[in-house]
Design an enzyme around this catalytic site. Structure first.
Site, PDB file in Angstrom:
ATOM      1  N   ASP A 113       1.728  -0.730   0.826  1.00  0.00           N
ATOM      2  CA  ASP A 113       3.187   0.043   0.566  1.00  0.00           C
ATOM      3  C   ASP A 113       3.599   1.039   1.609  1.00  0.00           C
ATOM      4  OD1 ASP A 113       0.924   1.214  -0.439  1.00  0.00           O
ATOM      5  OD2 ASP A 113       1.613   2.657  -2.011  1.00  0.00           O
ATOM      6  N   GLU A 139      -1.027   2.075  -2.687  1.00  0.00           N
ATOM      7  CA  GLU A 139      -2.080   3.017  -2.386  1.00  0.00           C
ATOM      8  C   GLU A 139      -1.537   4.394  -2.538  1.00  0.00           C
ATOM      9  OE1 GLU A 139      -4.123   6.208  -0.886  1.00  0.00           O
ATOM     10  OE2 GLU A 139      -2.262   5.415   0.219  1.00  0.00           O
TER      11      GLU A 139
HETATM   12 NI    NI Z   1      -1.888   6.168   3.950  1.00  0.00          NI
END
Ligand code: NI
Length: 386
Positions: free
Chosen positions: A79, A137
């Site tokens: 991401d 994440e």
């Molecule tokens: Ni990172």
């Protein structure tokens, strides 16, 4: 050692940079990594590795070596961050409001390279390499838990992951035995007062003054309640209230983050936050809504896996590239994988010639870090399966 691998990495380095730039041009935020996922999947497909979709945009691809042997997992996050990119890169983000400002574009390119290098060598090792590409994440509760629930770690004996790190010289490795990254929690407070005319404060309950006191009072938790020898952070990230200069608003909203390593400090943080929020608001006759949300747990590296990583780094990159680092207060959902299987997470320096820290709108990595990162990830898998 690994002379042929060194040569292959060199030959691949141009494409490695091209992949990273292409991914950088197409950043997608947490759980929306659709273009990204298709791009990485396509690469796996070309290598003859059909990737299974997990957790929405996540991918799991398995490279089979000779029969028997162990299974090792290599992980990347996918991401980008919800911010507008700044700076003069030629490969700037094409997606308004999204930017790879943490280096996850580089992590993916490194994994793509490792997959290619390992696929070429699959006759040389026994066992399997599992490539885990996870969404989200950056957005707790994160993608790691979803990937694990969907079976990403099935049969996996050990897992390794890295973060390209702006704070370290390019090509160096920093790793910590045991706790390396912090528990990362967050809180939200709504101070509810009673608005009115700025010229008649006596007729109001002022949530702005109350919020200002709260910001100050809550800093006393770390300075007065937490054992000075235990790491802890409390920071505010947002404060919102009011519309115009002469109106005292009805409410003010604040939010912040809490970082720590010791579960006892977490219990203390929760308790003192609530007490100080309620006490301060009561003193100013305001009411408060308070929410505390637990985020990623501390990332705890398996000591034996750290020794293994250090031995491989020494052989692959040279002892001079191992740098002593302290744990950091940043959070990372790789922590969840390490609760399930042994393994280790490390920082790979990508800081030479860069100016801006992670999550800055003009963040960049030194792309010279990509080949050693790919070399190391490949070597870790090969050594583990030896
Ligand atoms: Ni990172």
């Amino acid at each position: 050692m690994w002379e042929d691998l060194k040569k292959d990495v060199e030959a691949l380095s141009g494409r490695l940079v091209a992949w990273r730039r292409e991914l950088h041009r197409h950043p997608e935020i947490a759980h929306k990594e659709e273009w990204t996922s298709a791009y990485v999947r396509d690469h796996f497909k070309k290598l003859g590795l059909p990737a299974k979709s997990l957790a929405g945009t996540g991918l799991r691809a398995v490279l089979k070596g000779r029969p028997g042997g162990k299974t090792v997992a290599l992980r990347t996050d996918m991401d980008a961050l919800p911010l507008q990119e700044e700076g003069g890169k030629k490969f700037r983000s094409l997606n308004p409001g999204a930017a790879h400002a943490c280096g996850h574009d580089g992590h993916m390119a490194v994994l793509m390279a490792a997959a290619e290098l390992l696929a070429k060598r699959k006759e040389r090792f026994k066992g399997n390499v599992v490539f885990i590409c996870q969404p989200a994440e950056e957005l707790p509760p994160g993608g790691a838990q979803l990937m694990i629930k969907a079976g990403a770690l099935e049969g996996v004996g050990a897992i390794f992951g890295l973060h390209l790190w702006q704070g370290l010289p390019t090509g160096t490795v920093g790793i910590v035995k045991g706790p390396m990254m912090a528990q990362s929690d967050n809180f939200r407070i709504t101070v509810k007062g009673g608005g009115g005319h700025g010229s008649m404060p006596q007729a109001t309950v002022d949530p702005i003054l109350t919020a200002a006191e709260l910001v100050v009072n809550l800093q006393s938790i770390v300075s007065r309640n937490v054992d000075p020898l235990k790491p802890a952070v409390l920071s505010f990230g947002t404060i919102h209230g009011g519309t115009v200069y002469n109106i005292i608003p009805n409410e003010v909203k604040l939010s912040g983050t809490v970082r720590l390593f010791d579960p006892k400090i977490q219990t203390l943080m929760k308790k003192r936050l609530r007490e100080i929020v309620e006490g301060t608001c009561a003193a100013f006759k305001a009411a408060a809504d308070f929410e505390y949300e637990e985020g990623y747990p501390p990332l705890v590296n398996d000591p034996a896996s750290v020794d293994f990583v250090l031995a491989v780094v020494e052989k692959a990159l040279g002892e001079e590239n191992i740098i002593a680092v302290d744990p950091v207060m940043g959070g990372e959902d790789f922590a969840y994988y390490l609760q399930e299987v042994p393994g280790a997470f490390f920082f790979l320096g990508a800081g030479d010639g860069t100016k801006y820290p992670h999550h800055h709108p003009a963040f960049d990595i030194d792309e010279k870090a990509l080949p050693p990162a790919a070399f190391l990830m490949t070597a870790l898998a090969l050594e583990y399966l030896k």
